[in-house]
Design an enzyme around this catalytic site. Structure first.
Site, PDB file in Angstrom:
ATOM      1  N   GLU A   1     -10.566  -4.445   9.184  1.00  0.00           N
ATOM      2  CA  GLU A   1     -10.028  -3.347   8.372  1.00  0.00           C
ATOM      3  C   GLU A   1     -10.764  -3.337   7.038  1.00  0.00           C
ATOM      4  O   GLU A   1     -10.781  -4.353   6.350  1.00  0.00           O
ATOM      5  CB  GLU A   1      -8.554  -3.640   8.069  1.00  0.00           C
ATOM      6  CG  GLU A   1      -7.583  -2.956   8.961  1.00  0.00           C
ATOM      7  CD  GLU A   1      -6.145  -3.151   8.466  1.00  0.00           C
ATOM      8  OE1 GLU A   1      -5.740  -4.296   8.207  1.00  0.00           O
ATOM      9  OE2 GLU A   1      -5.439  -2.150   8.358  1.00  0.00           O
TER      10      GLU A   1
ATOM     11  N   LYS B   1      12.284  -7.508   1.277  1.00  0.00           N
ATOM     12  CA  LYS B   1      11.343  -8.308   0.489  1.00  0.00           C
ATOM     13  C   LYS B   1      10.064  -7.491   0.314  1.00  0.00           C
ATOM     14  O   LYS B   1       9.212  -7.424   1.192  1.00  0.00           O
ATOM     15  CB  LYS B   1      11.023  -9.640   1.173  1.00  0.00           C
ATOM     16  CG  LYS B   1      10.373 -10.591   0.176  1.00  0.00           C
ATOM     17  CD  LYS B   1       9.261 -11.426   0.743  1.00  0.00           C
ATOM     18  CE  LYS B   1       7.942 -10.775   0.944  1.00  0.00           C
ATOM     19  NZ  LYS B   1       7.214 -10.276  -0.231  1.00  0.00           N
TER      20      LYS B   1
ATOM     21  N   GLU C   1       4.781  -3.541  12.410  1.00  0.00           N
ATOM     22  CA  GLU C   1       3.821  -2.471  12.097  1.00  0.00           C
ATOM     23  C   GLU C   1       2.631  -3.156  11.441  1.00  0.00           C
ATOM     24  O   GLU C   1       2.706  -3.541  10.272  1.00  0.00           O
ATOM     25  CB  GLU C   1       4.445  -1.449  11.134  1.00  0.00           C
ATOM     26  CG  GLU C   1       5.626  -0.682  11.703  1.00  0.00           C
ATOM     27  CD  GLU C   1       5.223   0.366  12.732  1.00  0.00           C
ATOM     28  OE1 GLU C   1       4.026   0.691  12.833  1.00  0.00           O
ATOM     29  OE2 GLU C   1       6.113   0.848  13.453  1.00  0.00           O
TER      30      GLU C   1
ATOM     31  N   ASN D   1       0.798  -1.232   0.000  1.00  0.00           N
ATOM     32  CA  ASN D   1       0.000   0.000   0.000  1.00  0.00           C
ATOM     33  C   ASN D   1       0.831   1.281   0.000  1.00  0.00           C
ATOM     34  O   ASN D   1       0.361   2.314  -0.439  1.00  0.00           O
ATOM     35  CB  ASN D   1      -1.055  -0.015   1.118  1.00  0.00           C
ATOM     36  CG  ASN D   1      -0.461   0.065   2.491  1.00  0.00           C
ATOM     37  OD1 ASN D   1       0.675  -0.341   2.712  1.00  0.00           O
ATOM     38  ND2 ASN D   1      -1.220   0.574   3.439  1.00  0.00           N
TER      39      ASN D   1
ATOM     40  N   CYS E   1      -3.091   1.916   6.610  1.00  0.00           N
ATOM     41  CA  CYS E   1      -3.273   1.324   7.938  1.00  0.00           C
ATOM     42  C   CYS E   1      -3.845   2.342   8.912  1.00  0.00           C
ATOM     43  O   CYS E   1      -4.508   1.987   9.876  1.00  0.00           O
ATOM     44  CB  CYS E   1      -1.955   0.790   8.451  1.00  0.00           C
ATOM     45  SG  CYS E   1      -0.655   2.025   8.386  1.00  0.00           S
TER      46      CYS E   1
END
Ligand code: NAD
Length: 487
Positions: free
Chosen positions: A391, A184, A260, A161, A294
């Site tokens: 979410e 990665k 995170e 994102n 987020c």
């Protein structure tokens, strides 16, 4: 490798990298297709790393570790500073690349590049200010000397994102601390990471200090790297579900973890809020990246006295947004990342509607090509609907009505997440009092955007462990070493 015509027209061919980057060498390959989310068409194909590639990346990071650790902080700082300058010079190409592979609107992509580059500038500065301690023991007989040392090889895993910013928010502090890394990136958005690695090379990052791997086997590759005793750090940004799996894997070799993870941000509007300011903030908190953030406002709790005016204002603003491909400069709301993301949003909205909610705009996926979901406002949403717990990660604003401050606090805290929260009120004392009782790592008061490289970013509860950015971000990549000295 193929590239979308739109992209080759805009960008510097030097940024067209798509092979694995290990030990300063590019290794071409194929196997991972990158799609344009606004059409579903092929954008590019990049290399698919196998477990042996991951082992070679750890070897390369290890071979470079001693040299990088011994490189004077000033020199590490200047390399990061050059990388910041190169990202700034190439901002338009990087923004186009992000808009193409991620789908976000160009304005959001430009904002991301500026934000991402700032992590290199901030950590170029922090590299030269690594703290230590010198204390007296309580008994007065000795001194306590504390140094901070680079923790060792760090594996960095990032989501799709924010393809640039999530990478620089980790690479910046890791390199400033003196660590070598293996990045990665998400397979949906690898092109930005490879383009940035190209710029890192140009900035003078020595071979092996930054390695980049894309893979269709993230679990296998990560487990192999975590099992290698030379890897001492895992810094992950992504969903809470994958975070839990990685914490369990890292426990096997007791690797230090920074996590995170997901969010479920409440956006609380009190009766005494400035309505226009709250609506402006709501649009930023909800619609940056079309809701794929987020920190995105996931639940709008609006006090009864201002509720109807807020819903009307939000509906008008959401309705007016122009939907289209991210790389079209007119677009304000781009596509979602995948068809699966659209399906998930559709499920959450359908369940809310079936439970009694009403859509004042939007409410079902668009049927044209690409992965589009329209800006949507839902009112009369039951507080226990699935959309209040999960979410959404899309342009949907569910609005809930509340009466008292205590009720708003109880509803806001009724989640396993605790990343971000927002409060709108003209009464700062009230906002601070309520804010102190909200379980969150970050709180915006009369502001819809809180991300800043100079501030500590991160969450409480199941939104994560540790903080990125700010003055403490560098310490996530360092270990304190205590010297007990008898003079
Ligand atoms: P994700 O968890 O599906 O994937 C994140 C990364 O992990 C990707 O690179 C993916 O390839 C990799 N991955 C997946 N399975 C893995 C495994 N078993 N082992 C190792 N790596 C694995 O998340 P996503 O869909 O890419 O991103 C969206 C999520 O990220 C949301 O939950 C969002 O809230 C979160 N996010 C959090 C922050 C933050 O700072 N807290 C920032 C951005 C996104």
């Amino acid at each position: 490798m193929t590239f979308h015509a739109k992209f080759s027209g805009y960008a510097d061919p030097a940024l067209h990298a798509a092979g694995l980057y290990i030990g300063g060498k590019w290794q071409s390959g194929s196997g991972i297709t990158v799609l344009d989310p606004s059409t579903g068409n092929l954008l590019a194909e990049v290399a698919d790393a196998a477990i042996e590639d991951a082992q070679r990346a750890v070897d390369a990071a290890d071979a470079a570790a001693a040299g990088w650790r011994a490189t004077p902080a000033r020199q590490r700082s200047e390399i990061l500073r050059r990388w910041y300058q190169l990202m700034t010079q190439h901002a338009e190409e990087l923004a186009t690349l992000i808009a193409l592979e991620n789908g976000k609107a160009l304005a959001d992509a430009r904002g991301e590049v500026a934000y991402a580059a700032e992590f290199f500038r901030w950590y170029a500065e922090e590299a030269t200010r690594i703290p230590g301690e010198f204390r007296h023991t309580p008994s007065g007989s000795h001194n306590i000397l504390v140094d901070h040392e680079p923790i060792g090889i760090a594996v960095l895993i990032t989501p799709w994102n924010f393809p640039a910013a999530m990478a620089t928010r980790k690479i910046g502090p890791a390199l400033a601390a003196g660590c070598t890394v293996i990045l990665k990136p998400a397979s949906e958005t690898p092109l930005t990471a490879y383009a940035m690695a190209r710029l890192g090379e140009e900035a003078g990052v020595p071979p092996g200090v930054v390695n980049v791997l894309t893979t269709s086997n993230p679990g296998g590759i990560t487990n192999a790297m975590l099992a290698d005793p030379r890897v001492r750090k895992l810094s992950f940004t992504g969903s809470t579900g994958v975070g839990r799996v990685l914490l369990a894997e890292a426990a096997k070799s007791v690797v230090s973890c920074s996590m995170e993870l997901g969010g479920n941000a409440p956006f609380i509007v009190f009766d005494d809020a400035h309505l226009e300011a709250a609506l402006d903030g709501a649009m930023i908190a909800k619609m940056r990246n079309a809701g794929e953030a987020c920190t995105a406002a996931n639940r709008f709790y609006v006090q009864a006295g201002i509720h109807d005016a807020f819903v009307a204002g939000l509906t008008a603003r959401m309705k007016s947004l122009k939907i289209g491909p991210g790389y079209d400069p007119e677009t304000q709301c781009g596509p979602m990342i995948t068809q699966n993301a659209v399906r998930k949003i559709d499920r959450l909205v359908s369940e809310a509607l079936a439970a009694g909610a009403r859509a004042t705009t939007g409410g079902k996926p668009l049927t044209e090509n690409g992965y589009f979901y329209p800006p949507t406002v839902l009112e009369n949403v039951p507080v226990n609907a699935s959309i209040a717990r999960e979410e959404i990660f899309g342009p949907v604003a569910p609005v809930y009505k509340f009466e008292s401050d205590d009720e708003a606090i109880r509803l806001a805290n009724n989640t396993e997440y605790g990343l971000a929260a927002y409060i709108y009120s003209r009464d700062l004392k009230r906002a601070m009092k309520v804010g102190k009782r909200i379980e969150t790592g970050m709180l915006g008061i009369n502001r819809g955007l809180m991300s800043d490289p100079a501030a500590p970013f991160g969450g409480v509860k199941q939104s994560g462990l540790g903080r990125e950015g700010g003055v403490t971000g560098i310490l996530e990549f360092m270990e304190p070493k205590y010297f007990a000295v008898d003079y």
